[in-house]
Scaffold this motif. Structure first.
Motif, PDB file in Angstrom:
ATOM      1  N   VAL A 357       0.832  -1.213   0.000  1.00  0.00           N
ATOM      2  CA  VAL A 357       0.000   0.000   0.000  1.00  0.00           C
ATOM      3  C   VAL A 357       0.861   1.256   0.000  1.00  0.00           C
ATOM      4  O   VAL A 357       0.668   2.159  -0.824  1.00  0.00           O
ATOM      5  CB  VAL A 357      -0.944   0.007   1.219  1.00  0.00           C
ATOM      6  CG1 VAL A 357      -1.846   1.241   1.183  1.00  0.00           C
ATOM      7  CG2 VAL A 357      -1.787  -1.260   1.263  1.00  0.00           C
ATOM      8  N   ASN A 361       1.056   3.842  -3.039  1.00  0.00           N
ATOM      9  CA  ASN A 361       0.646   5.225  -2.768  1.00  0.00           C
ATOM     10  C   ASN A 361       1.716   6.201  -3.239  1.00  0.00           C
ATOM     11  O   ASN A 361       1.421   7.231  -3.858  1.00  0.00           O
ATOM     12  CB  ASN A 361       0.394   5.429  -1.267  1.00  0.00           C
ATOM     13  CG  ASN A 361      -0.970   4.946  -0.823  1.00  0.00           C
ATOM     14  OD1 ASN A 361      -1.874   4.796  -1.637  1.00  0.00           O
ATOM     15  ND2 ASN A 361      -1.132   4.710   0.464  1.00  0.00           N
ATOM     16  N   THR A 367      -5.536   3.622  -3.729  1.00  0.00           N
ATOM     17  CA  THR A 367      -5.540   2.329  -3.046  1.00  0.00           C
ATOM     18  C   THR A 367      -6.837   2.135  -2.272  1.00  0.00           C
ATOM     19  O   THR A 367      -7.269   3.025  -1.544  1.00  0.00           O
ATOM     20  CB  THR A 367      -4.337   2.208  -2.095  1.00  0.00           C
ATOM     21  OG1 THR A 367      -4.342   3.307  -1.175  1.00  0.00           O
ATOM     22  CG2 THR A 367      -3.030   2.224  -2.877  1.00  0.00           C
ATOM     23  N   TYR A 389      -4.217   2.742   3.237  1.00  0.00           N
ATOM     24  CA  TYR A 389      -5.206   2.689   2.163  1.00  0.00           C
ATOM     25  C   TYR A 389      -5.955   4.014   2.062  1.00  0.00           C
ATOM     26  O   TYR A 389      -6.353   4.598   3.073  1.00  0.00           O
ATOM     27  CB  TYR A 389      -6.222   1.573   2.421  1.00  0.00           C
ATOM     28  CG  TYR A 389      -5.790   0.205   1.953  1.00  0.00           C
ATOM     29  CD1 TYR A 389      -5.882  -0.160   0.615  1.00  0.00           C
ATOM     30  CD2 TYR A 389      -5.313  -0.741   2.861  1.00  0.00           C
ATOM     31  CE1 TYR A 389      -5.502  -1.422   0.180  1.00  0.00           C
ATOM     32  CE2 TYR A 389      -4.931  -2.014   2.437  1.00  0.00           C
ATOM     33  CZ  TYR A 389      -5.030  -2.341   1.090  1.00  0.00           C
ATOM     34  OH  TYR A 389      -4.656  -3.588   0.667  1.00  0.00           O
ATOM     35  N   PHE A 431      -5.025   0.377  -7.052  1.00  0.00           N
ATOM     36  CA  PHE A 431      -4.731  -0.903  -6.403  1.00  0.00           C
ATOM     37  C   PHE A 431      -5.928  -1.222  -5.538  1.00  0.00           C
ATOM     38  O   PHE A 431      -6.232  -0.493  -4.588  1.00  0.00           O
ATOM     39  CB  PHE A 431      -3.455  -0.809  -5.569  1.00  0.00           C
ATOM     40  CG  PHE A 431      -3.245  -1.994  -4.647  1.00  0.00           C
ATOM     41  CD1 PHE A 431      -3.239  -3.288  -5.139  1.00  0.00           C
ATOM     42  CD2 PHE A 431      -3.037  -1.809  -3.282  1.00  0.00           C
ATOM     43  CE1 PHE A 431      -3.051  -4.383  -4.296  1.00  0.00           C
ATOM     44  CE2 PHE A 431      -2.838  -2.885  -2.429  1.00  0.00           C
ATOM     45  CZ  PHE A 431      -2.838  -4.175  -2.932  1.00  0.00           C
TER      46      PHE A 431
END
Length: 640
Positions: A357, A361, A367, A389, A431
Motif C-alpha cells: 500500500v 501510494n 488504493t 489505504y 490498487f
C-alpha cells in the motif's frame, strides 16, 4: 424512608461511580495529548474531541475489566450492601484495580516519546532480564516527578468525587420483589459488561483490538490517542511469542536472509492491480492446481477458476504463511507473516510499515480495500488505515442490507459487482484489494442459488462453487470495462478450511493455497511448481510495475528473482515449518526436531539421524529468518 424494592437508588450510585472513571480517562487522555502533541499531529480541538469520542469503546473495555468485582458487589442481592461496612469493601474493590490500571496511562505521558506507541505487555518482556527493576522505577518517579504529581492530583480528585455522593442505608422492600429485580439487574449488567468489554454487541465477529483504534483515524498516530494504556496491555496479554531471539551474530544473519529487495528487471509501468484474498479458498478445491496430484476420484468445485487458470500463471506449490484471516492479510499485503500469534494482535502493528500500500501510494496509485462485512470487522479497517489505504469499502458503503448473508457480510456476487462499479469511477492507476466473505462457515448460499452448486463431500464445497461463480460474473462484466486490459489480477486465499482429501490432511499441506496471476494480454501464463508463499506477492507486484527502489521484504518476486532461493515458512503443530530445496525443517524455537524429504508433506520419516551439510545450512537459514523477523518487528524496522 422509601423502601428500596427495585434498587434504583443503588444502580444510580453505581453508574455515577463508573461515570467518574470515564471522566478521569478523558482527563488523562488530554494530558497524554499535551505531553505528546508534537508527535500526535492533531489539527484542531474538534479533531481531538472527535478522537476522544471514538475512544469510548476502548475506555469502556478497560474500565469494565477493572470494575467487574465492584459491579458484582454493587448488584448482588444481599441486605447489607448499602451499609457503611459493606460500602468500604465496595470502595476498595473499585479503586484498587482501577487506580493500578489508571497509573499505566501516566507512564505513557513520557514513555510514548521513546516507543511511539502505547505501552503493551511487551514492556514486561523488556524488563524480564533486568536486575534493577526497582531502581529503574524509582528513577522514573524522580526524573518525572511532575507525572507523579499529576497522578496524585487526579486520584485525589477522583476519590473526593466518589465520596461526595455517599450511599445511604435504605430499607429493603418485599423480599420477593427485591430478589426478582436483582436477578433482572444482574442479567442486564452481565450483558452490558460483556458488550462493553467486547467493544459493543454488533455484527462484528470478535472483540475490538489494538488495530481497531485506527478505524476512524486519518493518521496512524491518532490511533494511540484513541487507545488507552490499560487496554493495550490487556489486549496483548498472552501475546508473548514476539520476543527477540539470538541464534547468531548480525553478520551471520545478513549472510542467510535479506530483509530488503531491489529489482531492476522491468521498465517502470502503471498497470492497475486487483488483488483477491479469497476466504478459506484452499488449493485443494481448485482443479487446475491438482492435475498432477494423483488423488483418486478428485473433483474440482471451481469451473471458472479452472478455465481462467488456462490463461494465467499459476503456482501449484504455494503455501499460506499463517492459518487465520488476519495472518493472511499482513502476509500478503505487507509481507509480514504471522506465526503463533497474529502480527496484527501483537503489541507491534501500529508502527510505520512499508507495504504494498505505502509503495503504491508513493507511485501515485489510488488504493482501496473492499470487505463486504461490517466496517471494521476482523480489524481490517484499522490495519488498513495503518498501512495507508486511501479508501475502505464495507457494508456501510454498500448500503443495502438486503444482500446481507445473515452472518458475515454481503454475498460475494453482488459485492464483487459493487467493487467493479466502484473501480469504474476511478481514474487509475488503482490498487484494489478484495477480501471475500461467502466461502466460510456456516457454508450457505443465497436462496436463489440453492441446488445450483454441487454439495460435494464437505459443507464448504457448495460455497466454494458460489464464490467461483461470483468470480465468473465479475470477470464477465469487467472485461468490457475500459480499465480491464490494463489490469493485473492476482488471486490467492487467506488460509485453508475444511479438508476432504488425505493429501491435504498432511501437516504441511494444511496451509496449501493458490496463487494466480492473470492479465488480459496473457503475458503471465503457465504453471510454476517452485515453492511460493503469501509474502512473495508483495515483491512480485513491485517487480511487475518496475519499481526500482529498495524496499523491505522477506519474500521474493515470483517472476524474476534470480538471487533468492524459493522457500516457505509458517507455524503449525507448535513448531515452525521451513521448506527449501530438498528438505522440510521442523524447528520448535530452541532446537530442530526433524528433517524430512521435501515431498514428505505428512512428515512420516524423520531424517534427523542422517543430518548432512545441506540440512545444517537450512537449519541456520530458518534461524536467521526468525532472528531478523523478530528484530525488525520488535525494534520497529518495518519501514526500512
Amino acid at each position: 424512608m422509601t423502601p428500596n424494592t427495585f434498587r434504583t437508588y443503588e444502580i444510580k450510585i453505581m453508574l455515577y461511580r463508573l461515570l467518574l472513571a470515564y471522566v478521569f480517562y478523558f482527563v488523562v487522555r488530554l494530558l497524554f495529548y499535551f505531553y505528546n502533541a508534537d508527535l500526535l499531529n492533531i489539527d484542531s480541538i474538534g479533531q481531538l474531541l472527535s478522537l476522544a469520542f471514538y475512544a469510548l469503546p476502548y475506555d469502556s473495555a478497560s474500565i469494565l475489566y477493572m470494575s467487574i468485582l465492584f459491579i458484582l458487589l454493587s448488584i448482588i442481592p444481599v441486605f447489607i450492601n448499602t451499609k457503611p461496612g459493606y460500602q468500604k469493601v465496595v470502595f476498595y474493590a473499585y479503586f484498587i484495580p482501577n487506580l493500578l490500571a489508571y497509573a499505566t496511562n501516566f507512564i505513557d505521558l513520557i514513555y510514548y516519546k521513546y516507543i511511539l506507541s502505547r505501552t503493551t505487555i511487551a514492556i514486561f518482556d523488556s524488563l524480564e532480564h533486568e536486575d534493577n527493576k526497582g531502581q529503574l522505577f524509582t528513577n522514573f518517579l524522580v526524573n518525572y516527578w511532575h507525572v507523579l504529581i499529576l497522578y496524585i492530583v487526579c486520584v485525589t480528585l477522583w476519590v473526593f468525587l466518589y465520596k461526595r455522593v455517599k450511599m445511604k442505608p435504605v430499607v429493603i422492600g418485599p423480599r420477593k420483589s427485591y430478589f426478582i429485580s436483582s436477578i433482572v439487574i444482574l442479567g442486564v449488567s452481565t450483558f452490558c459488561v460483556i458488550a462493553g468489554i467486547r467493544g459493543g454487541i454488533t455484527k462484528k465477529t470478535r472483540p475490538i483490538n489494538i488495530v481497531d483504534a485506527n478505524r476512524y483515524t486519518d493518521k496512524p498516530e491518532h490511533g494511540d490517542l484513541v487507545l488507552n494504556t490499560p487496554f493495550a496491555i490487556l489486549r496483548t496479554l498472552g501475546k508473548t511469542s514476539y520476543k527477540l531471539v539470538d541464534y547468531m551474530d548480525d553478520k551471520a544473519v545478513s549472510q542467510y536472509v535479506s530483509g530488503v529487495k531491489h529489482y531492476n528487471t522491468n521498465e517502470p509501468s502503471r498497470p492497475n492491480i486487483v488483488l483477491f484474498i479469497t476466504e478459506s479458498f484452499g488449493r485443494e478445491y481448485i482443479g487446475a492446481y491438482n492435475k498432477d496430484t494423483d488423488i483418486p476420484n478428485y473433483k474440482s468445485y471451481t469451473p471458472f477458476l479452472d478455465s481462467l487458470a488456462n490463461h494465467s500463471l499459476i503456482y501449484t506449490n504455494a503455501f499460506a504463511n499463517g492459518y487465520k484471516s488476519l495472518h493472511g492479510v499482513s502476509s500478503i499485503i505487507a509481507g509480514i507473516p504471522s506465526f503463533k500469534d497474529a502480527f496484527t494482535s501483537s503489541p507491534y502493528p501500529t508502527q510505520k510499515i512499508e507495504s504494498l500500500v505505502s509503495v503504491l501510494n508513493s507511485e501515485g496509485y489510488d488504493t482501496s480495500f473492499f470487505h463486504g462485512a461490517v466496517n471494521g470487522s476482523m480489524g481490517f479497517l484499522g490495519f488498513g488505515n495503518i498501512l495507508g489505504y486511501d479508501n475502505y469499502y464495507g457494508m456501510t458503503e454498500y448500503n443495502n442490507d438486503d444482500d446481507f448473508d445473515g452472518t458475515w457480510g454481503i454475498w460475494d456476487e453482488p459485492f464483487f459487482q459493487f467493487m467493479r462499479e466502484t473501480l469504474n469511477k476511478k481514474k487509475g492507476p488503482f490498487f484494489a484489494t478484495m477480501f471475500s466473505v461467502s466461502s466460510h462457515e456456516p457454508y450457505i448460499v443465497p436462496d436463489k442459488y440453492i441446488g445450483k452448486f454441487p454439495l460435494g463431500n464437505v459443507e464448504i464445497h457448495k460455497t466454494i462453487g458460489y464464490t467461483d461463480y461470483s468470480f465468473k460474473r465479475f470477470f464477465e462484466e469487467s472485461k468490457n470495462e475500459p480499465w480491464f486490459k490494463n489490469t493485473i489480477f492476482i488471486i490467492t486465499a487467506d488460509h485453508t478450511n475444511q479438508i476432504y482429501y488425505d493429501k491435504y490432511k498432511e501437516l504441511v499441506n494444511r496451509t496449501a493455497v493458490p496463487i494466480m496471476i492473470y492479465s488480459a494480454d496473457e503475458r503471465f501464463k503457465g504453471e510454476n511448481r517452485s515453492l511460493a508463499q503469501q509474502i512473495d506477492i508483495y515483491p512480485t507486484v513491485l517487480d511487475i510495475i518496475g519499481y526500482n527502489k529498495p524496499f523491505r521484504s522477506w519474500g521474493r518476486s515470483l517472476l524474476n528473482d534470480s538471487v533468492s532461493t524459493p522457500f516457505t515458512i509458517n507455524f503449525g503443530g507448535n513448531e515452525y515449518t521451513y521448506q527449501e530445496g530438498d528438505y522440510i525443517v521442523r524447528f520448535n524455537g530452541k532446537e530442530v526436531t526433524g528433517f524430512y524429504d521435501i515431498n514428505d508433506k505428512g512428515l512420516t520419516k524423520n531424517l534427523i539421524s542422517k543430518k548432512n551439510k545441506e540440512m545444517t545450512r537450512l537449519e541456520v537459514k530458518c534461524k536467521a529468518f526468525l532472528q531478523d523477523y523478530y528484530d525488525r518487528i520488535i525494534n520497529k524496522k518495518l519501514d526500512k
